[in-house]
Design an enzyme around this catalytic site. Structure first.
Site, PDB file in Angstrom:
ATOM      1  N   ASN A   7       1.148  -0.752  -0.044  1.00  0.00           N
ATOM      2  CA  ASN A   7       0.399  -0.288   0.048  1.00  0.00           C
ATOM      3  C   ASN A   7       0.749   1.299   0.096  1.00  0.00           C
ATOM      4  OD1 ASN A   7      -1.639   2.209   0.893  1.00  0.00           O
ATOM      5  ND2 ASN A   7      -2.217   1.722   3.264  1.00  0.00           N
ATOM      6  N   LYS A  25       0.443   4.130  -0.128  1.00  0.00           N
ATOM      7  CA  LYS A  25      -0.755   5.209   0.183  1.00  0.00           C
ATOM      8  C   LYS A  25      -0.349   6.774  -0.757  1.00  0.00           C
ATOM      9  CE  LYS A  25       0.131   3.019   4.737  1.00  0.00           C
ATOM     10  NZ  LYS A  25       0.628   3.262   6.350  1.00  0.00           N
ATOM     11  N   HIS A  46      -9.296   1.443   4.724  1.00  0.00           N
ATOM     12  CA  HIS A  46      -8.112   0.968   4.766  1.00  0.00           C
ATOM     13  C   HIS A  46      -8.866   2.698   6.311  1.00  0.00           C
ATOM     14  CE1 HIS A  46      -4.442   2.879   6.402  1.00  0.00           C
ATOM     15  NE2 HIS A  46      -3.555   1.231   5.691  1.00  0.00           N
ATOM     16  N   GLU A  53      -6.467   4.482   7.304  1.00  0.00           N
ATOM     17  CA  GLU A  53      -6.653   5.981   7.141  1.00  0.00           C
ATOM     18  C   GLU A  53      -7.709   6.915   6.807  1.00  0.00           C
ATOM     19  OE1 GLU A  53      -3.069   5.357   5.396  1.00  0.00           O
ATOM     20  OE2 GLU A  53      -2.127   4.552   7.364  1.00  0.00           O
ATOM     21  N   GLU A  99      -5.914  -5.506   9.883  1.00  0.00           N
ATOM     22  CA  GLU A  99      -4.838  -4.112  10.466  1.00  0.00           C
ATOM     23  C   GLU A  99      -5.000  -3.589  12.089  1.00  0.00           C
ATOM     24  OE1 GLU A  99      -2.567  -2.388   6.364  1.00  0.00           O
ATOM     25  OE2 GLU A  99      -4.356  -1.479   6.713  1.00  0.00           O
ATOM     26  N   GLY A 141       2.472   1.792  10.633  1.00  0.00           N
ATOM     27  CA  GLY A 141       3.436   2.979  10.658  1.00  0.00           C
ATOM     28  C   GLY A 141       3.749   3.293  11.929  1.00  0.00           C
ATOM     29  N   SER A 170       3.097  -2.618  10.246  1.00  0.00           N
ATOM     30  CA  SER A 170       4.662  -2.967  10.483  1.00  0.00           C
ATOM     31  C   SER A 170       5.048  -4.297  10.321  1.00  0.00           C
ATOM     32  CB  SER A 170       5.007  -2.296  11.750  1.00  0.00           C
ATOM     33  OG  SER A 170       4.459  -0.629  11.994  1.00  0.00           O
TER      34      SER A 170
END
Ligand code: PEP
Length: 251
Positions: free
Chosen positions: A10, A12, A96, A98, A166, A172, A211
């Site tokens: 991904n 991003k 996702h 985010e 996730e 991250g 991660s």
């Protein structure tokens, strides 16, 4: 039950068209011979044509980081399934964290996006995961149950479903769920899929994201219900992504 490992990057909001094409070229140049896992990258919308061109005829598939549910119309800033397919996209990332955290994505819109992607013939990679506050409050199982069931409402074509677990606190941050922690949630997701789809649940891949990197991938991928990775940071550098592909090939 053998499920082909899927290693997905991904990107991003990273990499211009030229940078994305270069990264794909570097990955292709370094691919090991022999059995490979399925390999997928999610570049930003605008760079998709360049990345598709760089990956053409290769083992790398290209997905989009989101997709809208309507065929066309007054939805400023959104992109339809037809536009994605026209650009050579085969997969769409949906829900996702985010997007849930910063852009108002809800369980309902995740479901609409996933359903539209699947009925258009794309594979939907549907993300679920708890926040740190939810984990600390003992709500992980109920969050996963709600997000997974709602995302899949009305969807019957399991051949186009991939789930990515996730944990938001691991994305991250450099913090990874231990393989046992991740497997526990993956087993819960598998049980939900069994409840919804019976035996067809056995062939649905459940990816871990948060991660994942070359150092922790082999242990994570050794778990029975971890069928690949959705990788952010480590997918942006060819040597790291290649090491993850290799871990996928050896899992
Ligand atoms: C992601 O964004 O899907 C992700 C897992 O990111 P990272 O690997 O950087 O934690």
């Amino acid at each position: 039950m053998s499920r082909r490992i899927l290693i997905a990057g991904n990107w991003k909001m990273n990499k211009t068209s030229a940078e994305g094409a270069t990264l794909v070229g570097e990955v292709l140049a370094g691919l090991p011979s022999g059995n490979l896992p399925e390999i997928l990258v999610f570049p930003p919308y605008l760079t998709i044509p360049a990345v598709v061109a760089a990956a053409k005829g290769s083992a790398i598939e290209v997905g989009a980081e989101n997709v809208h549910w309507a065929e066309s119309g007054a939805f400023t800033g959104e992109v339809s399934t037809a536009m994605l397919k026209d650009a050579g996209v085969t997969h769409a990332l949906v829900g996702h964290s985010e997007r849930r955290q910063y852009f108002g994505e809800t369980d309902e819109t995740v479901n609409k996006r996933a359903a539209a992607a699947i009925s258009a013939g794309l594979v939907a990679v549907i993300c679920v995961g708890e926040t740190l506050a939810e984990r600390e409050a003992g709500e992980t199982a109920s969050v996963i149950d709600r997000q997974t069931r709602k995302a899949l409402e009305g969807i019957s074509d399991t051949s186009r479903v991939v789930i990515a677990y996730e944990p938001v606190w691991a994305i991250g941050t450099g913090k990874t769920a231990t393989p046992d922690m991740a497997q526990e949630v993956h087993a819960q997701i598998r049980a939900i899929l069994k409840d919804l789809y019976g035996d067809a649940a056995d062939s649905i891949r459940i990816l871990y994201g948060g991660s994942m990197k070359p150092a922790n991938a082999p242990e994570l991928l050794a778990k029975p219900d971890i069928n690949g990775g959705l990788i952010g940071g480590a997918s942006l550098k060819a040597p790291d992504f290649l090491a993850l592909v290799k871990a996928g090939a050896e899992a």
